[in-house]
Motif scaffolding. Structure first.
Motif, PDB file in Angstrom:
ATOM      1  N   THR B 187       0.698  -0.931   0.405  1.00 18.62           N
ATOM      2  CA  THR B 187      -0.434  -0.281  -0.078  1.00 18.62           C
ATOM      3  C   THR B 187       0.718   1.185  -0.014  1.00 18.62           C
ATOM      4  O   THR B 187       2.098   1.555   0.663  1.00 18.62           O
ATOM      5  N   ASN B 228      -2.213  -2.011  -3.351  1.00 21.48           N
ATOM      6  CA  ASN B 228      -3.990  -0.725  -2.584  1.00 21.48           C
ATOM      7  C   ASN B 228      -2.883   0.444  -3.061  1.00 21.48           C
ATOM      8  O   ASN B 228      -2.266   0.537  -2.530  1.00 21.48           O
ATOM      9  N   SER B 231      -4.329   5.054   0.044  1.00 22.07           N
ATOM     10  CA  SER B 231      -5.244   3.889   1.865  1.00 22.07           C
ATOM     11  C   SER B 231      -5.694   6.222   2.914  1.00 22.07           C
ATOM     12  O   SER B 231      -5.061   6.438   3.178  1.00 22.07           O
ATOM     13  N   ARG B 275      -9.121  -1.580  -5.610  1.00 21.02           N
ATOM     14  CA  ARG B 275      -7.749  -1.277  -4.812  1.00 21.02           C
ATOM     15  C   ARG B 275      -7.540  -0.444  -3.924  1.00 21.02           C
ATOM     16  O   ARG B 275      -6.977  -0.221  -3.536  1.00 21.02           O
ATOM     17  N   SER B 277      -8.151   1.359  -0.522  1.00 21.68           N
ATOM     18  CA  SER B 277      -7.892   1.080   1.265  1.00 21.68           C
ATOM     19  C   SER B 277      -8.611   2.231   1.940  1.00 21.68           C
ATOM     20  O   SER B 277      -7.902   3.079   1.366  1.00 21.68           O
ATOM     21  N   ARG B 319     -11.654  -2.185   2.852  1.00 23.88           N
ATOM     22  CA  ARG B 319     -11.038  -2.862   3.699  1.00 23.88           C
ATOM     23  C   ARG B 319     -10.111  -1.756   4.143  1.00 23.88           C
ATOM     24  O   ARG B 319      -9.594  -0.407   3.789  1.00 23.88           O
ATOM     25  N   THR B 320     -10.031  -2.197   5.225  1.00 21.32           N
ATOM     26  CA  THR B 320      -8.751  -0.833   6.324  1.00 21.32           C
ATOM     27  C   THR B 320      -8.111  -1.490   7.017  1.00 21.32           C
ATOM     28  O   THR B 320      -7.797  -2.564   7.980  1.00 21.32           O
ATOM     29  N   ASN B 354      -8.844  -5.256   9.044  1.00 17.97           N
ATOM     30  CA  ASN B 354      -8.169  -6.292   8.448  1.00 17.97           C
ATOM     31  C   ASN B 354      -6.592  -5.806   8.560  1.00 17.97           C
ATOM     32  O   ASN B 354      -5.808  -6.512   8.144  1.00 17.97           O
TER      33      ASN B 354
END
Lengths: 142, 551
Positions: B187, B228, B231, B275, B277, B319-320, B354
């Motif tokens: 990420t 990713n 974010s 993708r 996040s 998703r985190t 996650n």
């Protein structure tokens, strides 16, 4: 007592690249609410910019807020420039993430007080109300 | 009404085919074997809104988790943020963390790197290696990942304004070592909007900054499909003083702003959205934090599906990563922070995160030491392996309070999101100073509540008697600046100047003409252009940004 009418003028400054400004702003606002005149520099100030603003604004004190670990460098520079400009009477204090070990070293440089995390804003107000008039008296301004 | 056994047969089984249950006893200490999931059926109650509001794990609206089997199959990624000093020192810390059982890397960069300056730039003085590792060129990146298999680890990099350049350097290391980009996972934070809102590490004005982000949305899925490339981060917003509701609302608003910018460029939502996040803070108010994670997943899923018309369920899934709240740590009685971090980490897990970073207890004093960072990692391992909270998915679902609070946070956050939309979006709200004002208000209000003792902070405004305790501090070697300057000098001496010049010219042309910059950043990285050189090109083309000094 003439100095009772005079309002304390403070420059709150964020030196260097650090963008963590929550503390600086909270302190600036608390000092203002306590009746002081507060100038906040905004982010990313060089020591030169800070000292020149302090002199131009004729402040009594400069508060530096540093959370990046670069405090030794910035306090030293600001102090040096204040002396070079003959403005060493301006009170220098600060706060941020500053390890205990560094506090005596900062005091040796001439930093009047260092306020770590968890300090109440009242403590900073009290400090300035005590230390600034002391300086005024010492300089025969009061 | 969909029944639990249908979910078990379909979604849960399908999830197990990809990722079987972990080979540990999913049994309590009394030897009771909890099922993977509990629903209103299990206690014989009716919940007419169950499917609409809560649903099943791995199914829309994902309130109960994005994956079908969640921690029964795979624990969250334990990802500890680390970086200080030189690339050599951080590389050594990475290797130790991997050996201690950490499952992903997370790089902290120093301020010059975050602001796009080389280590030997005048403005870098005093800051090199202080709050992260210094990376000025591919040569530093090569050292940073020396001896680490890039196809086996996933790497998160907290980098924003110079994200394209730093990602390009990482990809260049991979390329030079023969790793397949299609297999790389990780990420880049790359969330510039929250920089303008809170963290303040911006270089260029908002519009070209967002353009650079959207370049990665376009280029990423086609070239590094498992990466990713953003974010979207509430962490910094919260740390700058927002409330949990503001963090939730502003972060999602940022996410929607990027989606809209990508759609405007003509990108296919179902190509890039899977993708995207996220990254949230997890603070002290236990249930509010849990509700925040559940509400975030539900809002994102609903909006992505219905407002933006995404068809691929992967595009609906939020998703985190989560990190315990640095701002909640106290310099007073620092060992108390171990308890705070444990409780916050538990909230993140119960909220279905996650990935998780736990702060070290000494972070209100300095960078963590190796020992304090290890305790923080062990805290996660204790939650994961000893507490039993992973036996069943979303164990707090159905709690009157948690469900009510999830709804309430969704309602309040949506009201703020609508307000931002009425202002014309996040960039407009930034330009109007909306976030600066709101943050200044919220953080001052909180500070006053603490000072009036309406809010109690143990060891700070109550229970302050303490035995003075010295904790060891991680200090950064002042030699870093010299080591970095020497390596930079060597890089500049040894590289091919013609290739450097051409690569930088290519980057400039792409920026001027509005082309995608990513291929040019990769070429610049491979040519050993320095970070400062690349950013200077863009500073010339885009200009720089100064925010108004608002108190």
């Amino acid at each position: 007592m003439p100095h009772m009418d005079r309002r304390i003028r403070v420059l709150i400054a964020k030196p260097g690249l650090d963008g963590h400004d929550r503390g600086a702003k909270v302190v600036a606002r608390a000092l203002r609410d306590a009746g002081m005149e507060v100038i906040y520099t905004g982010l990313r100030q060089t020591p030169e910019m800070i000292v020149s603003a302090a002199i131009q604004e004729d402040v009594d004190a400069i508060g530096l807020s540093i959370l990046s670990g670069a405090h030794m460098h910035y306090f030293r520079e600001v102090k040096r420039l204040l002396e070079a400009q003959g403005a060493e009477d301006i009170l220098l204090f600060g706060g941020g993430i500053i390890p205990d070990e560094d506090v005596p070293r900062l005091k040796e440089l001439g930093v009047a007080a260092v306020f770590g995390p968890g300090t109440s804003t009242q403590e900073i107000v009290d400090f300035l109300r005590r230390a600034v008039p002391e300086r005024w008296r010492a300089q025969g301004l009061a | 009404m969909r029944k639990k056994h249908d979910w078990l047969r379909e979604t849960y089984q399908k999830s197990l085919e990809k990722m079987p249950e972990r080979p540990i006893a999913h049994r309590t200490l009394s030897d009771i074997a909890p099922e993977p999931l509990y629903t209103p059926e299990d206690i014989g109650v009716l919940d007419p809104e169950y499917e609409e509001k809560r649903g099943y794990p791995g199914e829309y609206p994902y309130t109960r988790g994005v994956y079908g089997s969640m921690y029964r199959s795979k624990l969250w990624t334990m990802r500890m943020f680390a970086g200080f000093g030189t690339a050599e020192q951080t590389n050594e810390r990475f290797k130790k963390l991997l050996k201690a059982g950490q499952t992903g890397l997370s790089v902290a960069f120093d301020l010059p790197t975050l602001m796009g300056y080389d280590s030997d730039h005048p403005l870098s003085k005093g800051e090199v290696g202080k709050c992260g590792v210094a990376v000025s060129s591919l040569a530093d990146m090569e050292v940073l990942f020396d001896g680490i298999n890039l196809e086996e680890v996933t790497t998160s990099m907290t980098i924003n304004s110079p994200a394209n350049a730093i990602w390009a350097m990482y990809l260049a290391v991979a390329k030079k070592r023969g790793y397949d980009w299609k297999k790389l996972g990780g990420t880049i934070q790359n969330d510039i909007l929250k920089e303008f809102i809170a963290q303040k590490e911006f270089i260029f004005p908002p519009e070209p900054s967002v353009k650079l982000v959207i370049d990665t949305f376009e280029w990423g899925p086609r070239n590094v499909p498992k990466w990713n490339f953003i974010s979207v981060s509430g962490y910094h917003i919260r740390e700058a003083g927002s409330t949990a509701v503001q963090e939730l609302a502003w972060t999602l608003a940022d996410g929607f702003e990027y989606v809209e910018a990508a759609l405007k460029r003509g990108l296919d939502i179902d190509e890039f959205a899977p993708r995207i996040s996220f990254f949230f803070d997890v603070h002290n108010d236990f249930f509010e934090e849990i509700a925040k994670f559940r509400a975030a997943r539900r809002i994102w899923a609903k909006e992505m599906r219905h407002r933006y018309g995404a068809k691929n369920p992967q595009s609906w899934m939020l998703r985190t990563h989560a990190q315990t709240a640095g701002v909640s740590l106290t310099a007073q009685q620092p060992l108390n922070n171990i308890a705070r971090v444990a409780i916050q980490a538990l909230a993140a897990v119960l909220g279905g995160t996650n990935s998780l970073h736990t702060d070290a207890y000494d972070e209100a004093l300095a960078l963590p030491t190796e020992e304090s960072a290890t305790i923080a990692l062990r805290t996660q391992q204790i939650i994961a392996y000893e507490t039993g909270v992973t036996h069943t998915i979303d164990p707090l679902a159905g709690s009157y309070y948690v469900e009510w609070l999830t709804d309430e946070m969704e309602r309040q956050a949506m009201a703020i999101i609508e307000e931002i939309r009425r202002m014309g979006g996040v960039v407009r709200a930034i330009e109007e100073g909306y976030f600066l004002r709101e943050l200044a208000e919220a953080s001052y209000r909180y500070q006053q509540e603490v000072e009036r003792k309406e809010r109690i902070i143990v060891g700070v405004n109550a229970f302050t008697d303490e035995i003075p305790l010295k904790v060891p501090i991680q200090l950064v070697d002042p030699e870093v600046e010299r080591v970095q300057a020497e390596r930079l000098a060597r890089v500049r001496r040894e590289r091919d100047p013609k290739r450097v010049e051409e690569a930088l010219a290519g980057l400039r042309q792409a920026a001027v003409e509005g082309q995608n910059t990513m291929p040019h950043f990769v070429e610049c990285a491979l040519a050993y252009c320095t970070l400062g050189e690349m950013m200077d090109v863009l500073r010339e083309v885009y200009g720089t940004y100064q925010e108004p000094a608002y108190v």
